[in-house]
Enzyme design. Structure first.
Site, short mmCIF file in Angstrom:
data_model
loop_
_atom_site.label_atom_id
_atom_site.label_comp_id
_atom_site.label_asym_id
_atom_site.label_seq_id
_atom_site.Cartn_x
_atom_site.Cartn_y
_atom_site.Cartn_z
N TYR A 43 0.83 -1.21 0.00
CA TYR A 43 0.00 0.00 0.00
C TYR A 43 0.86 1.25 0.00
O TYR A 43 2.08 1.20 0.19
CB TYR A 43 -0.95 0.01 1.20
CG TYR A 43 -0.33 0.44 2.51
CD1 TYR A 43 -0.53 1.72 3.01
CD2 TYR A 43 0.46 -0.45 3.25
CE1 TYR A 43 0.02 2.10 4.22
CE2 TYR A 43 1.01 -0.07 4.46
CZ TYR A 43 0.80 1.21 4.95
OH TYR A 43 1.36 1.59 6.13
N LYS A 59 6.52 -1.78 1.97
CA LYS A 59 5.31 -1.22 2.60
C LYS A 59 4.15 -2.19 2.37
O LYS A 59 3.27 -1.97 1.53
CB LYS A 59 5.01 0.18 2.05
CG LYS A 59 4.14 1.03 2.95
CD LYS A 59 4.12 2.47 2.47
CE LYS A 59 3.18 3.35 3.28
NZ LYS A 59 3.64 3.55 4.67
N GLU A 72 13.07 2.62 14.16
CA GLU A 72 12.14 3.69 13.78
C GLU A 72 10.93 3.63 14.68
O GLU A 72 10.86 2.83 15.61
CB GLU A 72 11.72 3.51 12.31
CG GLU A 72 11.04 2.18 12.02
CD GLU A 72 10.70 2.00 10.55
OE1 GLU A 72 10.64 3.00 9.81
OE2 GLU A 72 10.50 0.84 10.13
N LEU A 74 11.32 1.53 7.18
CA LEU A 74 10.61 2.03 6.01
C LEU A 74 11.34 3.27 5.52
O LEU A 74 11.67 4.15 6.32
CB LEU A 74 9.16 2.36 6.36
CG LEU A 74 8.32 2.85 5.18
CD1 LEU A 74 8.08 1.71 4.19
CD2 LEU A 74 6.99 3.41 5.66
#
Length: 276
Positions: free
Chosen positions: A32, A145, A177, A201
């Site tokens: 996505y 993702k 993260e 990411l």
């Protein structure tokens, strides 16, 4: 108004359209992307498309459309919605197939929604956010993702229940993260952030901040650091498409820096908003 899209057809975002045998539903077999729309225009569309196509390639998913065709659909949906400031979510899955771990070699099923932007509480930007350090229990390829976000959701929920805005994740003694954000530190005038390995990411706002730092002449180091380094930092902030740039003033109830949003964080945020 909020609208949806599925494989070439514009629909209501509330229409029940998910078949039982959809592989995104059955396996999370898909990727996505989330794009922020400011004043009717997509922000950093090229970078979002780059990541969307890289994610699809990484899971061997044929999107079945060119980036130009997808961008055209996004822009058409924005115009149809009549929304100036909104969120565009797009998902690509392997579509409908009998349940089987082996996947069919077919073009992707692509869906999108356009909904009003979900504004963040601006007192977080003014006063700074709290974060909670938690183990990073996600898989190895966080740069993709994918739809498989359960570990992220659980970490975010645990942080929320502890009174924190975000979970900052730690893998093998190294900060990676946030559950839905990237993390930056400022120490002695240098901007420090974890490197863009497979364990994080590769955030779009992260890209913008690194570019802004170069423009402002701020030295940058992309390097690994332990959780203790967060408490030694002068300033800390989080970045993502949804929150833009948010200062962090405490972690695990320990104050960071002077306990207020830092001067350099504010300067970077102002430069980011000029780009917007």
């Amino acid at each position: 108004m909020a609208i949806g899209y599925l494989n070439g057809k514009v629909i209501s975002s509330s229409d029940p359209v998910l078949p039982i045998d959809e592989r995104g539903h059955q396996f999370g077999d898909g990727v996505y992307e989330y794009i922020r729309i400011y004043n009717g225009r997509a922000f950093m569309m090229d970078e979002h498309m780059d990541r969307f196509f890289k994610s699809a390639k990484a899971i061997k998913l044929n999107l079945g459309q060119t980036r130009e065709e997808i961008i055209t659909v996004v822009n058409d949906l924005i115009e149809r919605s009549g929304l100036a400031d909104c969120d565009v979510y797009m998902q690509a899955t392997r579509g409908i197939a009998p349940r089987n771990h082996l996947f069919p070699n077919v073009p992707a099923s692509i869906s999108m929604t356009v909904k009003p932007f979900r504004a963040m509480d601006e007192t977080l930007r003014k006063n700074g956010a709290k974060v909670k350090l938690l183990p990073d229990e996600r898989w190895q390829n966080c740069w993709i993702k994918t739809l498989n976000l359960l570990p992220n959701l659980l970490a975010k929920q645990e942080a929320f229940e502890a009174g924190a805005f975000e979970a900052v994740l730690v893998r093998d003694g190294i900060v990676t993260e946030g559950s839905s954000s990237n993390i930056f530190l400022l120490k002695d005038g240098t901007l420090i952030t974890p490197p863009a390995t497979k364990h994080i990411l590769h955030g779009i706002t992260r890209i913008a901040v690194l570019d802004i730092a170069a423009e402002l002449g701020i030295p940058v180091e992309e390097k690994e650091f332990a959780p203790e380094f967060i408490f030694e930092a002068d300033e800390v902030f989080l970045t993502s498409t949804g929150i833009e740039i948010v200062p962090v003033t405490s972690a695990d109830d320990r104050v960071i820096g002077e306990g207020n949003p830092g001067v350099m964080t504010t300067k970077i945020y102002e430069a980011f908003m000029k780009r917007v």
